[in-house]
Design a protein around this motif. Structure first.
Motif, mmCIF file in Angstrom:
data_model
loop_
_atom_site.group_PDB
_atom_site.id
_atom_site.type_symbol
_atom_site.label_atom_id
_atom_site.label_comp_id
_atom_site.label_asym_id
_atom_site.label_seq_id
_atom_site.Cartn_x
_atom_site.Cartn_y
_atom_site.Cartn_z
ATOM 1 N N ASP A 11 39.000 5.423 43.471
ATOM 2 C CA ASP A 11 39.027 5.386 41.804
ATOM 3 C C ASP A 11 37.518 5.254 41.621
ATOM 4 O O ASP A 11 36.933 4.180 41.886
ATOM 5 C CB ASP A 11 39.892 4.151 41.484
ATOM 6 C CG ASP A 11 39.865 4.234 39.794
ATOM 7 O OD1 ASP A 11 39.565 5.258 39.377
ATOM 8 O OD2 ASP A 11 40.206 2.960 39.358
ATOM 9 N N PRO A 12 37.150 6.389 40.898
ATOM 10 C CA PRO A 12 37.855 7.411 40.338
ATOM 11 C C PRO A 12 38.322 8.491 41.756
ATOM 12 O O PRO A 12 37.809 8.534 42.599
ATOM 13 C CB PRO A 12 37.080 8.235 39.340
ATOM 14 C CG PRO A 12 35.819 7.772 39.941
ATOM 15 C CD PRO A 12 35.876 6.372 40.540
ATOM 16 N N GLU A 353 36.112 13.567 26.781
ATOM 17 C CA GLU A 353 36.258 13.672 28.182
ATOM 18 C C GLU A 353 36.171 15.275 28.524
ATOM 19 O O GLU A 353 35.371 15.611 29.618
ATOM 20 C CB GLU A 353 37.583 13.164 28.680
ATOM 21 C CG GLU A 353 37.785 11.829 28.619
ATOM 22 C CD GLU A 353 36.586 11.070 29.069
ATOM 23 O OE1 GLU A 353 35.864 11.061 30.202
ATOM 24 O OE2 GLU A 353 36.069 9.766 28.325
ATOM 25 N N VAL A 379 33.183 12.615 35.942
ATOM 26 C CA VAL A 379 34.280 11.701 35.970
ATOM 27 C C VAL A 379 35.101 11.923 34.577
ATOM 28 O O VAL A 379 34.473 11.976 33.466
ATOM 29 C CB VAL A 379 33.763 10.326 35.935
ATOM 30 C CG1 VAL A 379 35.041 9.302 35.707
ATOM 31 C CG2 VAL A 379 33.180 9.944 37.017
ATOM 32 N N HIS A 381 37.621 10.116 32.300
ATOM 33 C CA HIS A 381 38.347 8.854 32.003
ATOM 34 C C HIS A 381 39.630 9.127 31.311
ATOM 35 O O HIS A 381 39.759 10.022 30.533
ATOM 36 C CB HIS A 381 37.513 8.101 30.929
ATOM 37 C CG HIS A 381 35.951 7.679 31.697
ATOM 38 N ND1 HIS A 381 35.178 8.081 31.387
ATOM 39 C CD2 HIS A 381 35.730 6.832 32.532
ATOM 40 C CE1 HIS A 381 34.049 7.803 32.067
ATOM 41 N NE2 HIS A 381 34.539 6.911 32.843
ATOM 42 N N GLU A 405 39.504 9.018 36.601
ATOM 43 C CA GLU A 405 39.557 7.588 36.626
ATOM 44 C C GLU A 405 41.005 7.090 36.625
ATOM 45 O O GLU A 405 41.801 7.323 35.426
ATOM 46 C CB GLU A 405 38.713 7.064 35.535
ATOM 47 C CG GLU A 405 38.837 5.602 35.455
ATOM 48 C CD GLU A 405 39.392 5.271 34.043
ATOM 49 O OE1 GLU A 405 39.823 3.973 34.171
ATOM 50 O OE2 GLU A 405 39.658 6.256 33.292
ATOM 51 N N ASN A 406 41.439 6.092 36.955
ATOM 52 C CA ASN A 406 42.640 5.234 36.945
ATOM 53 C C ASN A 406 43.616 6.365 37.019
ATOM 54 O O ASN A 406 44.547 6.368 36.154
ATOM 55 C CB ASN A 406 42.647 4.522 35.601
ATOM 56 C CG ASN A 406 44.188 3.702 35.725
ATOM 57 O OD1 ASN A 406 44.686 3.307 36.677
ATOM 58 N ND2 ASN A 406 44.509 3.107 34.463
#
Length: 427
Positions: A11-12, A353, A379, A381, A405-406
């Protein structure tokens, strides 16, 4: 995705890039919208019901947990979930998590309890709109102070019901929530919308269709008005369709890679908003056709820009915006100001993003304009929003070095999504 599975991913998460056309046939989990509506109706029906091919995800397990807390028995041990209605007599606590359907659909049936039912959820859930429903419930005779999470419903064992006026311009769930419980109210419900156009009308159509399958008398012949007659809710089994909105990243994979992806068991007739993907992808230059196995989408290798009003299918916006960022012409997505109140402010999040990866995005009060621009890695998000994660992996399939991410947030509607997605794209 379980916590253990999520922990196994970096993660990421490096989104795999499709360096060649992807050809795949996929079977998708069931629809969250259909599963949770079926569970609610089964919990207040006149006998046991079975929800076949139920989606097993965080949102649906939260719904099962909420209904169990109220007093119903929900057996989630197999692929087909059996729901046995109970008497709502005890005090209870309901965890809404990040599930809008739990936060909005359960309070109207909690009013039928003789106990006190406390509602709360994840921190972000306290920002999502719920006051309109709570005010409507007070107007129908339910004791429910407050206008946001956390709140408490103090049941009296019955609800008077009657006529109520709501502004559902922020969410169609405000209407569906009242309709689902309405037949159990002494006077039924007569729900009238007063405000800007209701978004996501296919979801209300879905609610009405499912009520009728349970033998409930619903009159939706007048615009912005829905009347549910009082009476029993007949027990009925449901076979849950694949989640067509969850199909968006997979069909998008065909579009961005120039390959062919078939989603099995795509219904020829459905109330799901995700069915709009057929027209959207055709407009963007894909070949779309029904086959014996399901819906087949073939990408041409070139994505065309799109000018479309997504008001009724706002949940598709993140995936569609990701495709537009990869298109060769400009795009305009309109009519979606209401998605600012979803799991996150999706318009602001997408502008931030996608822009962070090089996209030329202009944010408007009710939409986005996206112009062609070279994209790069970085990245992406997700804001604990599964649809944002879908947007990230779509861009990552076409652009090197995109880190999502996540990725585990996709477990909201698609358990183990990351592993499944990786298996489709050759390494």
């Amino acid at each position: 995705m379980t916590d253990a599975q999520h922990d196994s991913w970096q993660d990421p998460w490096p989104a795999p890039r499709a360096s060649s056309p992807v050809d795949a046939i996929v079977s998708l989990p069931g629809s969250k919208s259909l599963t949770n509506r079926a569970l609610v109706l089964a919990a207040i029906a006149d006998g046991p019901s079975v929800v076949r091919r139920a989606l097993r995800s965080r949102d649906t397990l939260l719904m099962a947990g909420a209904l169990t807390a109220l007093g119903s028995a929900v057996d989630t041990s197999g692929d087909d979930w059996t729901v046995t209605p109970g008497t709502f007599t005890d005090d209870a606590t309901v965890d809404c998590g990040l599930a809008g359907t739990v936060m909005r659909f359960v309070p109207p049936i909690a009013g039928l309890s003789t106990g006190t039912v406390a509602f709360d959820g994840d921190p972000h859930m306290r920002k999502r709109p719920i006051g309109e429903i709570l005010g409507a419930l007070r107007g129908l005779g339910v004791d429910v102070p407050g206008d946001a999470l956390p709140f408490t419903v103090r049941g009296s064992g019955s609800v008077r019901g009657g006529t109520v006026v709501v502004d559902a311009s922020a969410s169609s769930q405000f209407i569906s929530a009242l309709l689902l419980a309405g037949a159990r109210y002494d006077e039924g419900v007569d729900v009238r919308h007063d405000g800007k156009p209701v978004p996501s009308l296919p979801h209300i159509d879905m609610t009405v269709a499912m009520l009728r399958e349970h033998g409930v008398d619903v009159d939706d012949s007048e615009a912005n008005r829905w009347r549910v007659a009082p009476g029993p809710i007949r027990a009925a089994d449901h076979v849950i369709e694949p989640d067509l909105s969850n199909a968006a990243p997979f069909l998008a994979l065909a579009a961005v890679s120039g390959g062919t992806v078939t989603v099995r068991d795509w219904p020829r007739s459905t109330t799901q908003a995700g069915d709009a993907l057929r027209d959207i992808l055709t407009t963007m230059g894909c070949e779309v056709a029904f086959t014996d196995e399901g819906l087949e989408v073939t990408g041409s290798g070139t994505l065309l820009g799109l000018d479309v009003d997504l008001h009724d299918v706002g949940e598709l916006t993140p995936a569609v915006a990701a495709l537009c960022a990869l298109a060769e012409g400009p795009s305009h997505l309109r009519g979606i100001g209401h998605i600012r109140g979803h799991e996150t402010d999706r318009l602001a999040a997408l502008a931030t993003e996608l822009g962070g990866l090089g996209a030329d995005v202009t944010e408007h009060p009710d939409g986005l304009s996206i112009a062609p621009a070279p994209l790069h890695g970085g990245v992406f998000h997700t804001y604990a929003d599964h649809r944002m994660a879908h947007a990230g992996v779509i861009v990552g399939a076409a652009v090197e070095d995109v880190l999502v991410e996540n990725i585990g947030t996709t477990g909201k509607t698609f358990p183990d999504f990351a592993r499944f997605w990786s298996g489709l794209i050759p390494s």
